[in-house]
Design a protein around this motif. Structure first.
Motif, PDB file in Angstrom:
ATOM      1  N   VAL A   9       0.807  -1.225   0.000  1.00 16.29           N
ATOM      2  CA  VAL A   9       0.000   0.000   0.000  1.00 16.29           C
ATOM      3  C   VAL A   9       0.841   1.277   0.000  1.00 16.29           C
ATOM      4  N   ARG A  10       2.102   1.183   0.399  1.00 19.69           N
ATOM      5  CA  ARG A  10       2.899   2.413   0.538  1.00 19.69           C
ATOM      6  C   ARG A  10       3.641   2.723  -0.757  1.00 19.69           C
ATOM      7  N   ASP A  11       3.758   4.034  -1.064  1.00 20.48           N
ATOM      8  CA  ASP A  11       4.513   4.442  -2.259  1.00 20.48           C
ATOM      9  C   ASP A  11       5.944   3.925  -2.194  1.00 20.48           C
ATOM     10  N   GLU A  12       6.525   3.966  -0.985  1.00 22.04           N
ATOM     11  CA  GLU A  12       7.923   3.559  -0.829  1.00 22.04           C
ATOM     12  C   GLU A  12       8.028   2.105  -0.358  1.00 22.04           C
ATOM     13  N   SER A  13       7.081   1.293  -0.716  1.00 26.65           N
ATOM     14  CA  SER A  13       7.026  -0.091  -0.221  1.00 26.65           C
ATOM     15  C   SER A  13       8.319  -0.869  -0.511  1.00 26.65           C
ATOM     16  N   ARG A  14       8.900  -1.404   0.559  1.00 31.47           N
ATOM     17  CA  ARG A  14      10.099  -2.244   0.403  1.00 31.47           C
ATOM     18  C   ARG A  14       9.721  -3.590  -0.202  1.00 31.47           C
ATOM     19  N   THR A  15       8.545  -4.085   0.168  1.00 32.27           N
ATOM     20  CA  THR A  15       8.079  -5.358  -0.397  1.00 32.27           C
ATOM     21  C   THR A  15       7.922  -5.214  -1.914  1.00 32.27           C
ATOM     22  N   GLY A  16       7.342  -4.076  -2.320  1.00 28.87           N
ATOM     23  CA  GLY A  16       7.182  -3.814  -3.750  1.00 28.87           C
ATOM     24  C   GLY A  16       8.524  -3.764  -4.458  1.00 28.87           C
ATOM     25  N   LYS A  17       9.501  -3.154  -3.803  1.00 30.14           N
ATOM     26  CA  LYS A  17      10.831  -3.039  -4.415  1.00 30.14           C
ATOM     27  C   LYS A  17      11.425  -4.429  -4.702  1.00 30.14           C
ATOM     28  N   PRO A  82       3.295  -7.115   2.408  1.00 23.40           N
ATOM     29  CA  PRO A  82       3.992  -6.695   3.629  1.00 23.40           C
ATOM     30  C   PRO A  82       3.493  -7.521   4.821  1.00 23.40           C
ATOM     31  N   TYR A  83       4.371  -7.739   5.774  1.00 20.48           N
ATOM     32  CA  TYR A  83       4.011  -8.538   6.961  1.00 20.48           C
ATOM     33  C   TYR A  83       3.205  -7.664   7.909  1.00 20.48           C
ATOM     34  N   TRP A  84       1.928  -7.928   7.982  1.00 22.30           N
ATOM     35  CA  TRP A  84       1.033  -7.134   8.834  1.00 22.30           C
ATOM     36  C   TRP A  84       0.402  -8.043   9.869  1.00 22.30           C
ATOM     37  N   ASP A  85       0.545  -7.657  11.122  1.00 18.73           N
ATOM     38  CA  ASP A  85      -0.164  -8.346  12.210  1.00 18.73           C
ATOM     39  C   ASP A  85       0.007  -9.862  12.108  1.00 18.73           C
ATOM     40  N   LEU A  86       1.250 -10.259  11.950  1.00 15.95           N
ATOM     41  CA  LEU A  86       1.690 -11.658  11.853  1.00 15.95           C
ATOM     42  C   LEU A  86       1.272 -12.354  10.555  1.00 15.95           C
ATOM     43  N   SER A  87       0.630 -11.637   9.651  1.00 16.00           N
ATOM     44  CA  SER A  87       0.310 -12.294   8.374  1.00 16.00           C
ATOM     45  C   SER A  87       0.436 -11.315   7.202  1.00 16.00           C
ATOM     46  N   MET A 127       7.785 -10.890   0.946  1.00 14.21           N
ATOM     47  CA  MET A 127       7.346 -10.089   2.088  1.00 14.21           C
ATOM     48  C   MET A 127       8.508  -9.380   2.754  1.00 14.21           C
ATOM     49  N   THR A 128       8.189  -8.259   3.391  1.00 11.27           N
ATOM     50  CA  THR A 128       9.154  -7.630   4.282  1.00 11.27           C
ATOM     51  C   THR A 128       8.459  -7.400   5.613  1.00 11.27           C
ATOM     52  N   ALA A 129       9.267  -7.411   6.687  1.00  9.50           N
ATOM     53  CA  ALA A 129       8.712  -7.229   8.034  1.00  9.50           C
ATOM     54  C   ALA A 129       9.533  -6.195   8.785  1.00  9.50           C
ATOM     55  N   GLY A 130       8.848  -5.513   9.711  1.00  7.48           N
ATOM     56  CA  GLY A 130       9.530  -4.485  10.479  1.00  7.48           C
ATOM     57  C   GLY A 130      10.376  -5.042  11.606  1.00  7.48           C
ATOM     58  N   GLY A 131       9.901  -6.095  12.248  1.00  5.73           N
ATOM     59  CA  GLY A 131      10.595  -6.621  13.424  1.00  5.73           C
ATOM     60  C   GLY A 131      11.333  -7.904  13.136  1.00  5.73           C
ATOM     61  N   SER A 132      11.705  -8.596  14.241  1.00  9.29           N
ATOM     62  CA  SER A 132      12.363  -9.881  14.033  1.00  9.29           C
ATOM     63  C   SER A 132      11.568 -11.038  14.604  1.00  9.29           C
ATOM     64  N   TYR A 133      10.377 -10.771  15.133  1.00 12.25           N
ATOM     65  CA  TYR A 133       9.472 -11.887  15.464  1.00 12.25           C
ATOM     66  C   TYR A 133       8.577 -12.082  14.250  1.00 12.25           C
ATOM     67  N   VAL A 134       9.025 -12.969  13.366  1.00 14.42           N
ATOM     68  CA  VAL A 134       8.358 -13.105  12.071  1.00 14.42           C
ATOM     69  C   VAL A 134       8.103 -14.581  11.757  1.00 14.42           C
ATOM     70  N   PRO A 135       7.225 -15.240  12.548  1.00 12.53           N
ATOM     71  CA  PRO A 135       6.923 -16.640  12.219  1.00 12.53           C
ATOM     72  C   PRO A 135       6.242 -16.724  10.852  1.00 12.53           C
ATOM     73  N   GLY A 163      13.248  -7.202   9.883  1.00 13.49           N
ATOM     74  CA  GLY A 163      13.962  -6.307  10.795  1.00 13.49           C
ATOM     75  C   GLY A 163      14.140  -4.899  10.266  1.00 13.49           C
ATOM     76  N   LEU A 164      13.321  -4.509   9.293  1.00 13.09           N
ATOM     77  CA  LEU A 164      13.531  -3.220   8.620  1.00 13.09           C
ATOM     78  C   LEU A 164      13.156  -2.014   9.476  1.00 13.09           C
ATOM     79  N   ASP A 165      12.311  -2.221  10.478  1.00 11.79           N
ATOM     80  CA  ASP A 165      11.884  -1.071  11.292  1.00 11.79           C
ATOM     81  C   ASP A 165      12.563  -1.028  12.661  1.00 11.79           C
ATOM     82  N   ILE A 166      13.509  -1.913  12.889  1.00 14.21           N
ATOM     83  CA  ILE A 166      14.194  -1.916  14.184  1.00 14.21           C
ATOM     84  C   ILE A 166      15.082  -0.669  14.261  1.00 14.21           C
TER      85      ILE A 166
HETATM   86  C1  LIG Z   1      -0.708  -2.404   9.759  1.00 11.18           C
HETATM   87  C2  LIG Z   1       0.716  -2.871   9.984  1.00 11.18           C
HETATM   88  C3  LIG Z   1       0.958  -4.030  10.701  1.00 11.18           C
HETATM   89  C4  LIG Z   1       2.270  -4.478  10.897  1.00 11.18           C
HETATM   90  N1  LIG Z   1       2.480  -5.633  11.599  1.00 11.18           N
HETATM   91  C5  LIG Z   1       3.748  -6.093  11.785  1.00 11.18           C
HETATM   92  C6  LIG Z   1       3.994  -7.312  12.498  1.00 11.18           C
HETATM   93  O1  LIG Z   1       3.092  -7.999  12.960  1.00 11.18           O
HETATM   94  N2  LIG Z   1       5.281  -7.700  12.652  1.00 11.18           N
HETATM   95  C7  LIG Z   1       6.344  -7.000  12.139  1.00 11.18           C
HETATM   96  O2  LIG Z   1       7.490  -7.429  12.289  1.00 11.18           O
HETATM   97  N3  LIG Z   1       6.140  -5.832  11.447  1.00 11.18           N
HETATM   98  C8  LIG Z   1       4.864  -5.374  11.259  1.00 11.18           C
HETATM   99  N4  LIG Z   1       4.644  -4.205  10.559  1.00 11.18           N
HETATM  100  C9  LIG Z   1       5.798  -3.515   9.912  1.00 11.18           C
HETATM  101  C10 LIG Z   1       5.903  -3.937   8.429  1.00 11.18           C
HETATM  102  O3  LIG Z   1       5.967  -5.346   8.322  1.00 11.18           O
HETATM  103  C11 LIG Z   1       7.144  -3.356   7.765  1.00 11.18           C
HETATM  104  O4  LIG Z   1       7.215  -1.957   7.913  1.00 11.18           O
HETATM  105  C12 LIG Z   1       7.171  -3.744   6.298  1.00 11.18           C
HETATM  106  O5  LIG Z   1       8.474  -3.597   5.773  1.00 11.18           O
HETATM  107  C13 LIG Z   1       6.188  -2.908   5.492  1.00 11.18           C
HETATM  108  O6  LIG Z   1       6.308  -3.253   4.131  1.00 11.18           O
HETATM  109  P1  LIG Z   1       6.316  -2.143   2.980  1.00 11.18           P
HETATM  110  O7  LIG Z   1       7.597  -1.345   3.103  1.00 11.18           O
HETATM  111  O8  LIG Z   1       6.258  -2.959   1.748  1.00 11.18           O
HETATM  112  O9  LIG Z   1       5.105  -1.294   3.191  1.00 11.18           O
HETATM  113  C14 LIG Z   1       3.365  -3.735  10.362  1.00 11.18           C
HETATM  114  C15 LIG Z   1       3.106  -2.552   9.640  1.00 11.18           C
HETATM  115  C16 LIG Z   1       1.806  -2.117   9.457  1.00 11.18           C
HETATM  116  C17 LIG Z   1       1.550  -0.841   8.684  1.00 11.18           C
END
Ligand SMILES: Cc1cc2nc3c(=O)[nH]c(=O)nc-3n(C[C@H](O)[C@H](O)[C@H](O)COP(=O)(O)O)c2cc1C
Length: 185
Positions: A9-17, A82-87, A127-135, A163-166
């Motif tokens: 959904v984001r213009d700068e989406s890392r997953t999209g990249k 993108p990894y959102w809310d564990l899915s 997928m990309t995730a912000g944290g490192s708890y990414v089952p 781990g992109l948002d750590i």
């Molecule tokens: C609604 C929402 C829920 C998220 N849930 C998680 C999560 O459960 N675990 C996690 O590690 N990161 C979570 N994140 C962080 C994203 O996974 C992370 O920023 C990801 O790189 C976003 O991808 P994008 O750059 O393609 O938008 C969440 C972000 C958003 C906006």
């Protein structure tokens, strides 16, 4: 045909990249569905009744099945989520509810086991995730189970960066490693 199912959904989406790097590597033309631009109908009782009746009367060419037919006929599927809310974003679940049409993407055997009707042999899940708890189990493993057991797509590959948002994370280096894995993979 490569089908790119984009739930970013984001213009700068890392997953999209990562997804665009993979699409460039695959090298074919692709058809993109941006899920945020699709107005999915509510999966309410009326929707289900209409769908059941179309299926029962064999009307698989109905417009409401166009996304299912497109998915079933693709040669390769690329899903970016993108990894959102564990899915993954809800739009991807809406898409799945929409394309899981008995008689188009899958069917059931007499024993009640699903059998795939899709042409694709390969599905990439990016997928990309912000944290490192990414089952993997609630996102990737769910899609993998659908791909292999419902759609009949045996080869399912996960591409991810985590781990992109750590705070203090070296985002560039994490992304470069994932991009390098894509180009060498
Ligand atoms: C609604 C929402 C829920 C998220 N849930 C998680 C999560 O459960 N675990 C996690 O590690 N990161 C979570 N994140 C962080 C994203 O996974 C992370 O920023 C990801 O790189 C976003 O991808 P994008 O750059 O393609 O938008 C969440 C972000 C958003 C906006």
């Amino acid at each position: 045909m490569v089908l790119f199912v984009n739930s970013c959904v984001r213009d700068e989406s890392r997953t999209g990249k990562l997804a665009w790097a993979l699409l460039e590597k695959i090298g074919d033309d692709y058809t993109e569905i941006r899920l945020e631009e699709v107005s999915f109908p509510k999966t309410d009782e009326n929707f289900l009744k209409k769908r059941d009746s179309l299926i029962a009367s064999g009307c698989f060419d109905d417009d409401s099945f166009s996304l299912a037919r497109q998915f079933a006929s693709a040669d390769t599927i690329v899903i970016a989520a993108p990894y959102w809310d564990l899915s993954f974003p809800a739009s991807l679940k809406q898409y799945i509810e929409h394309i899981n049409v008995l008689g188009i993407t899958f069917e059931y055997t007499a024993e009640g086991m699903p059998h795939g009707l899709c042409k694709a042999e390969k599905l990439y899940y990016i997928m990309t995730a912000g944290g490192s708890y990414v089952p993997d189990e609630f996102g990737f493993m769910y899609i993998k189970a659908l791909a292999q057991n419902f759609y009949g797509i045996g080869d399912v590959e996960l591409i991810k960066a985590t781990g992109l948002d750590i705070v203090g994370a070296d985002v560039e280096s994490i992304m470069n490693k994932a991009l390098a894995d894509i180009s060498s993979g």
